[in-house]
Write an enzyme that holds these catalytic residues in place. Structure first.
Site, mmCIF file in Angstrom:
data_model
loop_
_atom_site.group_PDB
_atom_site.id
_atom_site.type_symbol
_atom_site.label_atom_id
_atom_site.label_comp_id
_atom_site.label_asym_id
_atom_site.label_seq_id
_atom_site.Cartn_x
_atom_site.Cartn_y
_atom_site.Cartn_z
ATOM 1 N N HIS A 104 61.909 50.440 70.674
ATOM 2 C CA HIS A 104 60.777 50.156 71.561
ATOM 3 C C HIS A 104 59.572 51.058 71.292
ATOM 4 O O HIS A 104 58.452 50.727 71.648
ATOM 5 C CB HIS A 104 61.197 50.230 73.040
ATOM 6 C CG HIS A 104 61.474 51.605 73.569
ATOM 7 N ND1 HIS A 104 62.747 52.089 73.768
ATOM 8 C CD2 HIS A 104 60.637 52.590 73.973
ATOM 9 C CE1 HIS A 104 62.676 53.310 74.275
ATOM 10 N NE2 HIS A 104 61.405 53.636 74.395
ATOM 11 N N ASP A 134 68.369 49.314 70.362
ATOM 12 C CA ASP A 134 67.122 50.072 70.542
ATOM 13 C C ASP A 134 67.005 51.201 69.513
ATOM 14 O O ASP A 134 66.600 52.314 69.832
ATOM 15 C CB ASP A 134 67.036 50.630 71.967
ATOM 16 C CG ASP A 134 65.597 50.995 72.348
ATOM 17 O OD1 ASP A 134 64.664 50.583 71.633
ATOM 18 O OD2 ASP A 134 65.415 51.699 73.360
ATOM 19 N N SER A 136 61.264 59.222 74.283
ATOM 20 C CA SER A 136 61.992 58.170 73.569
ATOM 21 C C SER A 136 62.149 58.486 72.088
ATOM 22 O O SER A 136 61.170 58.757 71.397
ATOM 23 C CB SER A 136 61.258 56.837 73.685
ATOM 24 O OG SER A 136 61.721 56.084 74.760
#
Length: 319
Positions: A144, A174, A270
């Site tokens: 992402h 992911d 992230s």
């Protein structure tokens, strides 16, 4: 998040608009039913799963939840972070200790192996983190983080910048792999064994929350094998997927089971490292749970187990 959130091949649809509190997501989404009892507060308010990405330069067209941008998990108002944050900032040395020694020793070992990832898309800019896999610049991050990327720049802990390309990604897990152009002599991370983790074990998170590179936080493993669908889920029927799309199943978003941690992670973490007391990467920070749009970290974060990530990296690199 909730893949934070802000700053997730093109990848599946990402959302960059401000979201409503009370929903599990990587971007804006409608309010879901009651969360599971384990995550419900005294007033049984639902929360949200947010990708840990920081972003700037939102396009007004994204306010309706449009598709295709790499900016995800944005909260309303001032939660967006600047992509021009100093790359030379260093984490403060703290006195906490791990099973193998003090956190500052572990941080000194691992920080050089974690990079900031800056992404531009057709709709704005985004910030995430990444883990160095090889000395010549192979980088592990979240899918992402680089969704819809037109350009990708990675910044090492000492401020050096490299242009990078996306080798490939897997949106279900992911996971994405980048290659820094012209890189050499980088400090590769040591990957551990996530199957040996235990609840209560101390861990350390490293990344660029809000664009603040080289940030170090500590906590414990709160739970293992936590399905993302457990976070903010309802009582059956339709529910909100981590990518903010209402669906009757979880096929439209990441489907991995995560390491849950109370180490403080926020939007921008992230793709960064979750490490054990030996400085071995045992997870990739990806999402956080937050009960409101402005709460930030409330001690419920999620990381992709490194054993799962290694399998996906091998598939991406070797086909």
């Amino acid at each position: 998040m909730p893949a934070g959130g802000p700053n997730t091949a093109p990848l599946p649809n990402q959302h960059t608009a401000p979201h409503q509190p009370g929903t599990p997501h990587y971007g804006p989404m409608p309010q879901p039913p009651q969360p599971p009892a384990a995550l419900a507060g005294p007033r049984k308010r639902t929360g949200r799963l947010t990708a840990l990405v920081g972003a700037t330069a939102l396009a007004a067209a994204l306010l309706g939840g449009g598709a295709g941008a790499a900016i995800v998990g944005l909260t309303g108002g001032s939660s967006a972070s600047s992509s021009t944050a100093s790359s030379s900032a260093t984490g403060q040395t703290i006195s906490n200790t791990t099973a193998s020694g003090d956190v500052s020793t572990v941080a000194a070992k691992v920080v050089p192996s974690v990079v900031q990832v800056n992404v531009t898309t057709g709709r704005g800019t985004a910030i995430g983190s990444g883990v160095i896999l090889t000395a010549d610049g192979r980088i592990l991050t979240n899918a992402h983080v680089v969704q819809g990327a037109q350009t990708v720049t990675i910044t090492t802990s000492d401020g050096k910048k490299y242009q990078a390309k996306v080798i490939g990604s897997d949106t279900k897990s992911d996971i994405a792999v980048l290659q820094a152009q012209g890189a050499s002599g980088l400090t590769a991370a040591t990957l551990g064994d996530s199957s040996k983790l235990s609840v209560g074990q101390q861990v350390i998170a490293i990344g660029s929350p809000g664009g603040l590179q080289n940030t170090v936080t500590t906590g414990i493993v709160s739970a293992l094998n936590r399905p993302l669908s457990d976070v903010g889920g309802g009582d059956g029927g339709q529910q909100d997927s981590p990518f903010g799309r209402q669906t009757s199943n979880v096929t439209s978003g990441p489907s991995y089971t995560a390491i849950q941690t109370d180490a403080s992670i926020n939007q921008g973490n992230s793709g960064g490292a979750l490490v054990d007391g030996q400085g071995q990467v045992i997870g990739i920070n990806s999402a956080l749970y937050s009960p409101s749009a402005s709460a930030g970290s409330v001690g419920i974060g999620f990381a992709i187990p490194i054993n799962d990530a290694k399998k996906i990296v091998d598939q991406i690199v070797n086909g």
